[in-house]
Design an enzyme around this catalytic site. Structure first.
Site, PDB file in Angstrom:
ATOM      1  N   ARG A   5      -2.774  84.657  14.184  1.00 17.67           N
ATOM      2  CA  ARG A   5      -3.312  83.424  14.746  1.00 17.67           C
ATOM      3  C   ARG A   5      -2.199  82.697  15.499  1.00 17.67           C
ATOM      4  NH1 ARG A   5      -7.859  80.512  12.085  1.00 17.67           N
ATOM      5  NH2 ARG A   5      -6.671  78.751  12.842  1.00 17.67           N
ATOM      6  N   LEU A  36       1.700  83.086  14.530  1.00 15.76           N
ATOM      7  CA  LEU A  36       2.243  84.429  14.778  1.00 15.76           C
ATOM      8  C   LEU A  36       2.394  84.658  16.287  1.00 15.76           C
ATOM      9  CD1 LEU A  36       3.003  87.245  13.506  1.00 15.76           C
ATOM     10  CD2 LEU A  36       0.725  87.956  14.241  1.00 15.76           C
ATOM     11  N   HIS A  37       1.388  84.253  17.056  1.00 15.65           N
ATOM     12  CA  HIS A  37       1.444  84.483  18.501  1.00 15.65           C
ATOM     13  C   HIS A  37       2.591  83.724  19.144  1.00 15.65           C
ATOM     14  CE1 HIS A  37      -2.391  86.426  17.934  1.00 15.65           C
ATOM     15  NE2 HIS A  37      -2.305  86.889  19.162  1.00 15.65           N
ATOM     16  N   GLN A  38       2.760  82.493  18.717  1.00 14.55           N
ATOM     17  CA  GLN A  38       3.859  81.715  19.264  1.00 14.55           C
ATOM     18  C   GLN A  38       5.204  82.369  18.902  1.00 14.55           C
ATOM     19  OE1 GLN A  38       3.682  77.548  18.341  1.00 14.55           O
ATOM     20  NE2 GLN A  38       5.502  77.076  19.553  1.00 14.55           N
ATOM     21  N   ALA A  78       5.627  85.598  20.982  1.00 12.30           N
ATOM     22  CA  ALA A  78       5.827  85.321  22.408  1.00 12.30           C
ATOM     23  C   ALA A  78       7.213  84.740  22.676  1.00 12.30           C
ATOM     24  CB  ALA A  78       4.749  84.376  22.914  1.00 12.30           C
TER      25      ALA A  78
END
Lengths: 188, 294
Positions: free
Chosen positions: A32, A35-37, A40
């Site tokens: 979510r 994790l994506h932040q 990235a």
């Protein structure tokens, strides 16, 4: 219906047509916002995500006899990951995104360039989707991100969804948006 | 107040709300399914949804993993101790979270930490009103984040929408809101709308519309006409279940109104997803269940 299985190779997903129902088996990873932040921004994934499926999902879990059980696992809105998704697809070679609501132009272009598809799971159908999860293979960042935001490594069988962004860059969400806009303009 | 009695029944209210979709909503989903073409994509989406509804009930598991904002509406006798009610609801929410009927679903926006029991500043949400009855009427609505995010508020007049300060203006706002949401709010759900009020009461009243049953219509004739017109027009946009095309984009449009200042004319639109979790019960003064609502 097309069956896809992990590892989701470029050749497997190239044949997935827009609007087609697909059935995924093998392994999927959940992730979510946090994790994506993290990924990235260059964070190192705790395992190799190449040719994997990233499921935008924060499950409801329970401990049953020392093992994890997933009680409910529907997709969460994907558009929140739009700022992060293109670079994650490129760097970690994710081949399938599972989520709801579709994503933006950056992700669509990354899907074309690096060979990735977006599969819309049915939002809210959390028990049904949890039923396709055979077991929890592992969980990462549980302490750091919490239960809903952790990276769950799940063994799945026949997890179904609809291809709404394909490797040719076609996007069903965009098509519906355009058609419904015309209908709206007639009514305004 | 015999707290364990109250806590047990309120826990049961939470458990049932999370796992057992109300009959009026399920019936509306079945009607929507029949409206869609056999073998088509919208029909597949709706049949998947209905299978999930049945499975959640059978397995006693949350319908959707986003167990949402918990909004409790209490109607209590005059002079009733509402602080004691808050305490037992909190205990019931904690227990329901521990038992997996609610997700750990509450986070702090400043510190980023998660509240493991869903008890925090602003969670759960309470609405209390005192009335003449001897019984306690409690209703719970769970409102997930996906549909909450697509809600909005319009201050009329709005030049872009050519929306003036009247029902026609409200109609334009509702259409615009549905178009912008596309499938993001997990269509087909229900729209709660408030015409008037202020920034806060407008949204509150829009959400109170979710307490209404799917089949009812406004007691104000002009508003009732607008509700049924909106149903028809929204269907014509072709957004469909989960925004993947089709006729069934909403199951109901519920419009309320509140008085407002001469200078303000707000239209507040709140979206509810198909996983429209709403249950209620009437409890006696000792906390025993008289009957279930919905």
């Amino acid at each position: 219906m097309k069956r896809l299985s992990y590892p989701f190779t470029a050749s497997q997903i190239r044949d997935a047509r827009l609007g087609e129902i697909v059935s995924l088996s093998g392994k999927v990873f959940t992730g979510r916002d946090r994790l994506h932040q993290f990924l990235a921004e260059g964070g190192r994934p705790p395992l190799d995500l190449r040719d994997g499926a990233m499921f935008h999902c924060g499950p409801v879990t329970a401990r049953e006899g020392g093992a994890w059980a997933i009680r409910a696992a529907g997709p969460t809105t994907s558009s929140r990951q739009e700022p992060y998704m293109p670079s994650i697809i490129e760097r970690l070679q994710i081949r399938v995104i599972i989520g709801k609501g579709g994503m933006g132009d950056g992700t669509r272009r990354a899907c074309v360039k690096h060979g990735c598809i977006y599969v819309q799971a049915i939002g809210g159908a959390a028990v049904l989707l949890a039923g396709s999860i055979q077991s929890v293979v592992g969980v990462h960042f549980l302490r750091e991100f919490g239960e809903a935001e952790a990276l769950w490594e799940l063994a799945v069988e026949d997890l179904r969804g609809i291809v709404t962004i394909d490797t040719r860059g076609r996007c069903l969400h965009e098509n519906i948006r355009t058609v419904s806009r015309k209908a709206l303009d007639r009514m305004l | 107040m015999r707290e364990s009695h109250w806590e047990k029944n309120l826990f049961d209210l939470i458990r049932r709300t999370s796992t057992d979709l109300p009959m009026d909503v399920e019936a509306a989903l079945r009607r929507a399914l029949r409206m869609e073409r056999l073998g088509g994509r919208p029909r597949w989406v709706l049949s998947t949804i209905l299978r999930n509804v049945e499975l959640a009930r059978k397995k006693d598991a949350p319908l959707c993993q986003d167990t949402g904002t918990l909004r409790f509406y209490f109607r209590v006798p005059v002079g009733f101790d509402t602080n004691a009610l808050v305490a037992v609801v909190r205990a019931a929410v904690s227990k329901a979270t521990r038992c997996g009927y609610l997700r750990q679903n509450t986070v702090d926006p400043v510190f980023g930490c998660s509240f493991p029991t869903n008890i925090a500043h602003g969670s759960p949400v309470f609405d209390f009103q005192q009335g003449g009855r001897k019984s306690v009427d409690v209703r719970l609505v769970m409102n997930g984040g996906g549909c909450e995010n697509v809600g909005g508020q319009y201050a009329l007049p709005d030049c872009d929408l050519a929306a003036g300060r009247n029902l026609e203006g409200a109609r334009r706002c509702i259409l615009d809101s549905v178009w912008k949401a596309q499938g993001q709010g997990c269509a087909p759900g229900v729209l709660g709308v408030c015409i008037g009020g202020d920034r806060v009461t407008g949204h509150e009243h829009a959400k109170e519309q979710f307490l209404r049953k799917i089949g009812d219509s406004s007691s104000i004739r002009a508003v009732a006409r607008l509700e049924s017109r909106m149903m028809k027009e929204i269907g014509q946009m072709g957004i469909g279940p989960m925004g993947l095309g089709g006729r069934s984009t909403v199951l109901g449009v519920k419009i309320g109104s509140l008085s407002c200042l001469p200078a303000s004319f707000f239209v507040s639109v709140s979206h509810m997803c198909w996983a429209f979790r709403r249950r209620g019960m009437v409890l006696g003064p000792e906390g025993g269940v008289h009957r279930w609502l919905y």
